[in-house]
Design a protein around this motif. Structure first.
Motif, short mmCIF file in Angstrom:
data_model
loop_
_atom_site.label_atom_id
_atom_site.label_comp_id
_atom_site.label_asym_id
_atom_site.label_seq_id
_atom_site.Cartn_x
_atom_site.Cartn_y
_atom_site.Cartn_z
N CYS A 123 1.41 -20.68 8.98
CA CYS A 123 2.75 -20.91 9.55
C CYS A 123 3.16 -19.86 10.56
CB CYS A 123 3.79 -20.94 8.42
SG CYS A 123 3.56 -22.25 7.22
N ASN A 124 2.22 -19.03 11.01
CA ASN A 124 2.54 -17.93 11.92
C ASN A 124 2.48 -18.38 13.37
OD1 ASN A 124 2.85 -16.16 9.72
ND2 ASN A 124 0.65 -15.93 9.61
N VAL A 125 3.48 -19.12 13.77
CA VAL A 125 3.55 -19.66 15.13
C VAL A 125 3.93 -18.54 16.08
CG1 VAL A 125 4.60 -21.43 16.59
CG2 VAL A 125 4.37 -21.83 14.13
N PRO A 126 3.16 -18.32 17.15
CA PRO A 126 3.53 -17.27 18.11
C PRO A 126 4.89 -17.58 18.74
CG PRO A 126 1.33 -18.13 18.58
CD PRO A 126 1.93 -19.00 17.51
N GLN A 127 5.70 -16.54 18.96
CA GLN A 127 7.01 -16.74 19.56
C GLN A 127 6.91 -17.39 20.93
OE1 GLN A 127 10.11 -13.74 19.34
NE2 GLN A 127 8.90 -12.67 17.80
N SER A 128 5.80 -17.17 21.61
CA SER A 128 5.62 -17.74 22.95
C SER A 128 5.46 -19.26 22.90
CB SER A 128 4.41 -17.11 23.63
OG SER A 128 3.25 -17.36 22.85
N GLN A 129 5.16 -19.79 21.74
CA GLN A 129 4.98 -21.24 21.60
C GLN A 129 6.33 -21.87 21.25
OE1 GLN A 129 1.51 -22.37 19.39
NE2 GLN A 129 2.29 -24.43 19.05
N LYS A 130 7.12 -22.03 22.31
CA LYS A 130 8.49 -22.54 22.13
C LYS A 130 8.48 -24.05 22.00
CE LYS A 130 10.09 -18.76 24.92
NZ LYS A 130 10.96 -17.82 24.54
N PRO A 131 9.41 -24.64 21.32
CA PRO A 131 10.54 -24.01 20.62
C PRO A 131 10.22 -23.62 19.18
CG PRO A 131 10.83 -26.38 20.59
CD PRO A 131 9.54 -26.10 21.35
N LEU A 132 9.07 -24.04 18.65
CA LEU A 132 8.78 -23.78 17.24
C LEU A 132 8.62 -22.30 16.94
CD1 LEU A 132 8.36 -25.03 14.47
CD2 LEU A 132 5.94 -25.31 15.02
#
Length: 146
Positions: free
Chosen positions: A36-45
């Motif tokens: 569940c560690n979605v990079p912050q750069s992968q918006k909007p998630l």
């Protein structure tokens, strides 16, 4: 060109994603990536995931304040959208609240594996993310105007 009232009303309205919408997106992401560690750069998630971590920290502060901690006044803590139900739902899918702590533990385990295989902990910088992590732990991270 300006739109007439008829054209404005026929234009589809975009609705804002709800917490449950993003949670479902996160469940799909986990199915695809195994975490569940979605990079912050992968918006909007990624932004939403980071917001959940912030909201969780506020939630914990509120819990502490309710426990009559004299240092923490509940009125001084920003309100939070985190609820026990949301917290439980995220934890059920393996959500990591402290990503930095999680990554530190992961790298430390990699270092233990490296030591078991090589009989030393002198990981070269060229050894990718583990080498960079070891260098940072030793205080040799990126040099700033010293």
């Amino acid at each position: 060109s300006t739109l007439t009232n008829d054209e404005k009303s026929s234009k589809p309205k975009t609705r804002r994603a709800t917490w449950n919408d993003r949670y479902q997106d996160l469940c799909k992401y986990k199915q695809m990536h195994g975490h569940c560690n979605v990079p912050q750069s992968q918006k909007p998630l990624g932004t939403w995931v980071n917001t959940q971590r912030i909201e969780h920290a506020r939630y914990l502060l509120h819990q502490k304040a309710r426990g009559n901690d004299p240092v923490t006044s509940e009125n001084s803590i920003p309100q939070t959208s985190m609820t026990p139900e949301r917290k439980a739902a995220l934890e059920e899918i393996g959500f990591v609240w402290d990503y930095n702590g999680y990554m530190w533990e992961l790298r430390y385990k990699e270092l233990l594996d490296f030591k078991a295989a090589n009989n030393h902990c002198c990981v070269p910088r060229s050894a990718g993310s583990l080498g960079a992590w070891v260098e940072k732990q030793r205080g040799g991270g990126p040099r700033r105007n010293r």
